[in-house]
Design a protein around this motif. Structure first.
Motif, PDB file in Angstrom:
ATOM      1  N   VAL A  91      -5.368   2.226  -2.409  1.00  0.00           N
ATOM      2  CA  VAL A  91      -6.018   2.874  -1.262  1.00  0.00           C
ATOM      3  C   VAL A  91      -6.935   1.919  -0.509  1.00  0.00           C
ATOM      4  O   VAL A  91      -7.325   2.215   0.623  1.00  0.00           O
ATOM      5  N   GLU A  92      -7.269   0.777  -1.116  1.00  0.00           N
ATOM      6  CA  GLU A  92      -8.178  -0.156  -0.417  1.00  0.00           C
ATOM      7  C   GLU A  92      -8.001  -1.559  -0.990  1.00  0.00           C
ATOM      8  O   GLU A  92      -7.861  -1.749  -2.201  1.00  0.00           O
ATOM      9  N   LEU A  93      -8.002  -2.561  -0.091  1.00  0.00           N
ATOM     10  CA  LEU A  93      -7.954  -3.964  -0.485  1.00  0.00           C
ATOM     11  C   LEU A  93      -9.337  -4.575  -0.277  1.00  0.00           C
ATOM     12  O   LEU A  93      -9.937  -4.423   0.783  1.00  0.00           O
ATOM     13  N   LYS A  94      -9.820  -5.251  -1.288  1.00  0.00           N
ATOM     14  CA  LYS A  94     -11.158  -5.835  -1.227  1.00  0.00           C
ATOM     15  C   LYS A  94     -11.140  -7.330  -0.906  1.00  0.00           C
ATOM     16  O   LYS A  94     -12.181  -7.895  -0.565  1.00  0.00           O
ATOM     17  N   VAL A  95      -9.980  -8.012  -1.044  1.00  0.00           N
ATOM     18  CA  VAL A  95      -9.918  -9.464  -0.839  1.00  0.00           C
ATOM     19  C   VAL A  95      -8.685  -9.801  -0.013  1.00  0.00           C
ATOM     20  O   VAL A  95      -7.737  -9.032   0.074  1.00  0.00           O
ATOM     21  N   GLN A  96      -8.725 -10.999   0.564  1.00  0.00           N
ATOM     22  CA  GLN A  96      -7.607 -11.554   1.301  1.00  0.00           C
ATOM     23  C   GLN A  96      -7.223 -12.896   0.661  1.00  0.00           C
ATOM     24  O   GLN A  96      -8.053 -13.540   0.007  1.00  0.00           O
ATOM     25  N   PRO A  97      -5.958 -13.352   0.838  1.00  0.00           N
ATOM     26  CA  PRO A  97      -5.591 -14.679   0.330  1.00  0.00           C
ATOM     27  C   PRO A  97      -6.514 -15.752   0.902  1.00  0.00           C
ATOM     28  O   PRO A  97      -6.818 -15.759   2.096  1.00  0.00           O
ATOM     29  N   GLY A  98      -6.975 -16.631   0.039  1.00  0.00           N
ATOM     30  CA  GLY A  98      -7.918 -17.675   0.440  1.00  0.00           C
ATOM     31  C   GLY A  98      -9.362 -17.367   0.103  1.00  0.00           C
ATOM     32  O   GLY A  98     -10.208 -18.262   0.130  1.00  0.00           O
ATOM     33  N   ASP A  99      -9.662 -16.091  -0.221  1.00  0.00           N
ATOM     34  CA  ASP A  99     -11.039 -15.724  -0.572  1.00  0.00           C
ATOM     35  C   ASP A  99     -11.409 -16.294  -1.943  1.00  0.00           C
ATOM     36  O   ASP A  99     -10.581 -16.316  -2.863  1.00  0.00           O
ATOM     37  N   ARG A 100     -12.652 -16.715  -2.076  1.00  0.00           N
ATOM     38  CA  ARG A 100     -13.179 -17.139  -3.371  1.00  0.00           C
ATOM     39  C   ARG A 100     -13.810 -15.924  -4.045  1.00  0.00           C
ATOM     40  O   ARG A 100     -14.558 -15.182  -3.411  1.00  0.00           O
ATOM     41  N   VAL A 101     -13.518 -15.755  -5.308  1.00  0.00           N
ATOM     42  CA  VAL A 101     -14.013 -14.584  -6.028  1.00  0.00           C
ATOM     43  C   VAL A 101     -14.670 -15.020  -7.323  1.00  0.00           C
ATOM     44  O   VAL A 101     -14.411 -16.108  -7.857  1.00  0.00           O
ATOM     45  N   LYS A 102     -15.542 -14.154  -7.815  1.00  0.00           N
ATOM     46  CA  LYS A 102     -16.204 -14.359  -9.094  1.00  0.00           C
ATOM     47  C   LYS A 102     -15.607 -13.409 -10.133  1.00  0.00           C
ATOM     48  O   LYS A 102     -15.041 -12.373  -9.788  1.00  0.00           O
ATOM     49  N   ARG A 103     -15.753 -13.781 -11.364  1.00  0.00           N
ATOM     50  CA  ARG A 103     -15.261 -12.937 -12.433  1.00  0.00           C
ATOM     51  C   ARG A 103     -15.929 -11.556 -12.362  1.00  0.00           C
ATOM     52  O   ARG A 103     -17.146 -11.448 -12.229  1.00  0.00           O
ATOM     53  N   GLY A 104     -15.129 -10.491 -12.437  1.00  0.00           N
ATOM     54  CA  GLY A 104     -15.635  -9.128 -12.360  1.00  0.00           C
ATOM     55  C   GLY A 104     -15.698  -8.570 -10.958  1.00  0.00           C
ATOM     56  O   GLY A 104     -15.961  -7.372 -10.789  1.00  0.00           O
ATOM     57  N   GLN A 105     -15.436  -9.387  -9.942  1.00  0.00           N
ATOM     58  CA  GLN A 105     -15.484  -8.901  -8.560  1.00  0.00           C
ATOM     59  C   GLN A 105     -14.277  -8.005  -8.278  1.00  0.00           C
ATOM     60  O   GLN A 105     -13.152  -8.324  -8.651  1.00  0.00           O
ATOM     61  N   PRO A 106     -14.462  -6.859  -7.602  1.00  0.00           N
ATOM     62  CA  PRO A 106     -13.325  -5.978  -7.283  1.00  0.00           C
ATOM     63  C   PRO A 106     -12.321  -6.664  -6.355  1.00  0.00           C
ATOM     64  O   PRO A 106     -12.701  -7.330  -5.386  1.00  0.00           O
ATOM     65  N   LEU A 107     -11.043  -6.489  -6.678  1.00  0.00           N
ATOM     66  CA  LEU A 107      -9.965  -7.039  -5.863  1.00  0.00           C
ATOM     67  C   LEU A 107      -9.304  -5.964  -4.999  1.00  0.00           C
ATOM     68  O   LEU A 107      -8.968  -6.214  -3.846  1.00  0.00           O
ATOM     69  N   LEU A 108      -9.099  -4.785  -5.563  1.00  0.00           N
ATOM     70  CA  LEU A 108      -8.514  -3.678  -4.823  1.00  0.00           C
ATOM     71  C   LEU A 108      -8.853  -2.358  -5.529  1.00  0.00           C
ATOM     72  O   LEU A 108      -9.325  -2.358  -6.669  1.00  0.00           O
TER      73      LEU A 108
END
Length: 380
Positions: A91-108
């Protein structure tokens, strides 16, 4: 390189020159004996055009290097292809290709009955366990007052043990799903958050809003990779494997950064030879703090080691390839040229390593090799 000098001939006249040579000299004096035709794979020219140039087969100055080709790849210990442990609908996307993320960060976000069920099971199991514990405590008090039998106490103990086990099982399920058991009742996670398991960069995200997903599909929805360290997978000819060992130094070059040398370390030498290419897979680990190297880049790898024999090399323009085999045209002297099949190794700085088929001191055609190769093969 050596230029074979003679009377000048235009490139369109090459066919006429070759035809005249093949015919054995029709303008020879009347009554002269016809020369014997050249053997298969060889052509003779009465006059060698000026545009034909040859170069000597030489021993490479870097004969102590084992050279190979390969490609840049993910360090499989630093890449996570994230699937979903629950079924539902995105129902929702939290990241796009190329985004830097941290461990535990929501992806979708996934609307999931499985997530709601898991949380509800935990709430119910926790309540049952608390009730069973209170009942056990009550039965023990009554038994001390001789108001109930020991059998009833034992029954209460069994019920409490089962309730605690069910509570632990429900809690473990939440932990596997990465859900918090302490979420307030008004925020029950019917919306499941798929989180990043490592720090890194989102390199792929095939998930789309509205997509139906299943826990048993095994399809990655998001790929997160730590690109600060990568692998380079090289194909090394079997004859060079003896000079390699794990822990050895490697130099990596890619077309995107000409002149730049990336230092690496050999971490694995394959145990199986590819029956088609006669090569062994070698894995090189390379640090990539500036992220100049990208997975799937083609790479040239130099592996310093003990040379097992002389490394012959010729200019890359001299090597002809039809996709299945490599060949060169060898200048035999006196206008004679021979098309010869060779085994070619990797290219480095405009020169190709020759694994077999040539010897030091021979001369190969650099310019005009295509014309001579066609003539030697009988192609008009």
């Amino acid at each position: 390189m050596i230029r074979l000098r003679s009377t000048a001939l235009a490139a369109p006249a090459v066919a006429a020159v070759l035809l005249a040579s093949a015919c054995g000299g029709r303008n020879a004096a009347q009554g002269a004996a016809r020369p014997a035709p050249p053997p298969p794979g060889e052509v003779r020219l009465q006059t060698v055009p000026d545009f034909i140039r040859v170069a000597e087969v030489e021993i490479s100055a870097e004969s102590g290097l084992t050279e190979a080709t390969g490609k840049v790849a993910f360090d499989e210990g630093r890449v996570s292809r994230v699937g979903t442990p629950v079924s539902g609908r995105i129902v929702e996307l939290k990241v796009q290709p190329g985004d830097r993320v941290k461990r535990g960060q929501p992806l979708l976000v996934i609307a999931s009955p499985d997530a709601e069920s898991a949380y509800a099971d935990w709430i119910a199991a926790r309540a049952d366990a608390a009730l069973a514990d209170k009942n056990l405590e009550r039965q023990r008090r009554l038994f001390s007052d001789q108001a109930v039998s020991q059998k009833e106490v034992l029954q209460a103990e069994g019920d409490a043990t089962k309730a605690r086990a069910a509570s632990a099982r429900a809690l473990a399920r939440l932990e596997v799903l990465g859900m918090s058991p302490d979420a307030p009742a008004e925020a029950r996670p019917s919306r499941y958050l798929l989180r990043a398991p490592i720090d890194g960069v989102v390199v792929d995200r095939p998930a789309n809003p509205g997509m139906e997903v299943r826990a048993d599909a095994g399809t990655p929805l998001v790929t997160v990779a730590d690109l600060s360290r990568l692998w380079v997978l090289a194909d090394v000819y079997e004859r060079d494997v003896a000079s390699l060992s794990t822990g050895g130094r490697a130099e990596i070059r890619v077309a995107a950064w000409p002149g730049k040398v990336f230092e690496g370390k050999v971490t694995y030498v394959g145990d199986v030879v590819d029956p088609q290419s006669r090569t062994v897979k070698v894995r090189v680990e390379v640090q990539n703090p500036e992220q100049r190297l990208k997975p799937e880049m083609f790479a040239r790898i130099a592996l310093p080691g003990v040379a097992t024999g002389p490394a012959l090399a010729v200019p890359s323009q001299a090597v002809l390839s039809d996709g299945t085999a490599s060949a060169v045209v060898v200048a035999l002297g006196d206008g004679r040229f021979e098309r010869r099949t060779i085994e070619a190794g990797p290219e480095r700085d405009g020169r190709v390593r020759i694994l077999s088929g040539l010897t030091k001191g021979e001369h190969v055609v650099v310019d005009g090799a295509i014309y001579l190769s066609a003539a030697a093969s009988g192609v008009e």
